[in-house]
Design a protein around this motif. Sequence first.
Motif, PDB file in Angstrom:
ATOM      1  N   ARG A  70       0.832  -1.194   0.000  1.00 17.78           N
ATOM      2  CA  ARG A  70       0.000   0.000   0.000  1.00 17.78           C
ATOM      3  C   ARG A  70       0.872   1.252   0.000  1.00 17.78           C
ATOM      4  N   GLY A  71       0.391   2.276  -0.666  1.00 16.11           N
ATOM      5  CA  GLY A  71       1.071   3.565  -0.689  1.00 16.11           C
ATOM      6  C   GLY A  71       0.093   4.655  -1.061  1.00 16.11           C
ATOM      7  N   HIS A  72       0.636   5.790  -1.465  1.00 13.84           N
ATOM      8  CA  HIS A  72      -0.208   6.928  -1.873  1.00 13.84           C
ATOM      9  C   HIS A  72       0.470   7.634  -3.030  1.00 13.84           C
ATOM     10  N   PHE A  81       1.471  -4.281   3.353  1.00 14.61           N
ATOM     11  CA  PHE A  81       0.163  -4.013   3.951  1.00 14.61           C
ATOM     12  C   PHE A  81      -0.484  -5.285   4.486  1.00 14.61           C
ATOM     13  N   ALA A  82      -0.439  -6.366   3.705  1.00 13.87           N
ATOM     14  CA  ALA A  82      -0.986  -7.644   4.147  1.00 13.87           C
ATOM     15  C   ALA A  82      -0.161  -8.761   3.534  1.00 13.87           C
ATOM     16  N   SER A  83       0.258  -9.691   4.365  1.00 14.33           N
ATOM     17  CA  SER A  83       1.088 -10.796   3.899  1.00 14.33           C
ATOM     18  C   SER A  83       0.226 -11.942   3.398  1.00 14.33           C
ATOM     19  N   ASP A 116      -7.643  -2.322   7.443  1.00 20.16           N
ATOM     20  CA  ASP A 116      -6.493  -2.550   8.322  1.00 20.16           C
ATOM     21  C   ASP A 116      -5.613  -3.700   7.840  1.00 20.16           C
ATOM     22  N   GLY A 117      -5.942  -4.273   6.689  1.00 21.18           N
ATOM     23  CA  GLY A 117      -5.171  -5.382   6.156  1.00 21.18           C
ATOM     24  C   GLY A 117      -5.652  -6.750   6.587  1.00 21.18           C
ATOM     25  N   ARG A 118      -6.576  -6.792   7.545  1.00 25.61           N
ATOM     26  CA  ARG A 118      -7.064  -8.082   8.045  1.00 25.61           C
ATOM     27  C   ARG A 118      -7.813  -8.834   6.952  1.00 25.61           C
TER      28      ARG A 118
END
Length: 318
Positions: A70-72, A81-83, A116-118
């Motif tokens: 994730r970025g901007h 962000f999420a594995s 939140d990446g969950r």
Amino acid sequence: MHRRRFIAASAVALSAAAAPLPLASAAHAGRRLPTRYVVSDKPGVLPEGIGITPDGTIYVTGSGNGDLYRGHVTRDRLHPFASGGSERPFAAGVHPDRRGWIFVAARATLDVHGRDGRLLARRTGSSGPVGETFLNDLVVTRDAVYVTDSTNAVLWRAALRGHRLGSLERWLDLRSLVPGMPAQYFFLNGIDATPDGRALIVASQGLESLIRVDVTTRTASLIDLGGTSFGPDGLVLRGNHVYAVLNYAAPDGQGVYVARLNDDLTTGKIIAGVVDPAFDSPTTLALHDRRVYVVNSQFDHAPGTPPYTVVTVPDPLR
């Protein structure tokens, strides 16, 4: 979005998110934005999919490790962000939606992450008539998620009802609907939908063409582009223009091309193209604020050489 290559919710390991991202697109209005974004410096990431939200948040998948970054648009570096972990070693298409969910096509599964990446949900497709499912790219409409399959000539569908995601079902088999569909390895790749969700545009690298799908009647036909080879990897539909990454059989080299279609999305022609030395085995693209964001996969010389990047070019129609 893999370029002619084959290679109930459960917990996954999550990497710490980056610092809070800017929330409003007005925050970067008039600013000089980066033209190159580093997805990762770690070996073997091989980025493939990209999605950008209206506020400029960028999501990129790693086909080499299944991770999500994730970025901007205002910052030149993305962060884990999420594995994917051991349960998701591959990730391709990614689509953030208005709910704040991030959908990921991961060959064997369709995954959904929260802000939140969950991991919120995981849906699995069964094997097809030719071989194992290869869920590649996806589009989210108001009532469903549609996913392309790069092994089988199949579109998969999961219904959306509010904040509930249905099971992943074999929705449409294109073998009997589209003339000339190969007996195997159909290379269905990019997909997008009209704003009302009534029509889908699907890329077939196997046919080197685009396919129009009528969602209501569940019929499909090739889009007539005057005999021009146009088999995109990733694509984006904006109005009656298809922005597409071509990474083989491209008219003037690997790059971004735009086809203008008629109002019925049944015929069209290529009207613009961008070939840039910064492209490195491009797989797909996203549009944001008159710029085209292109993913450099490095597939042609995998595992490539870090850093793995996303680069931008001006919208060729602006």
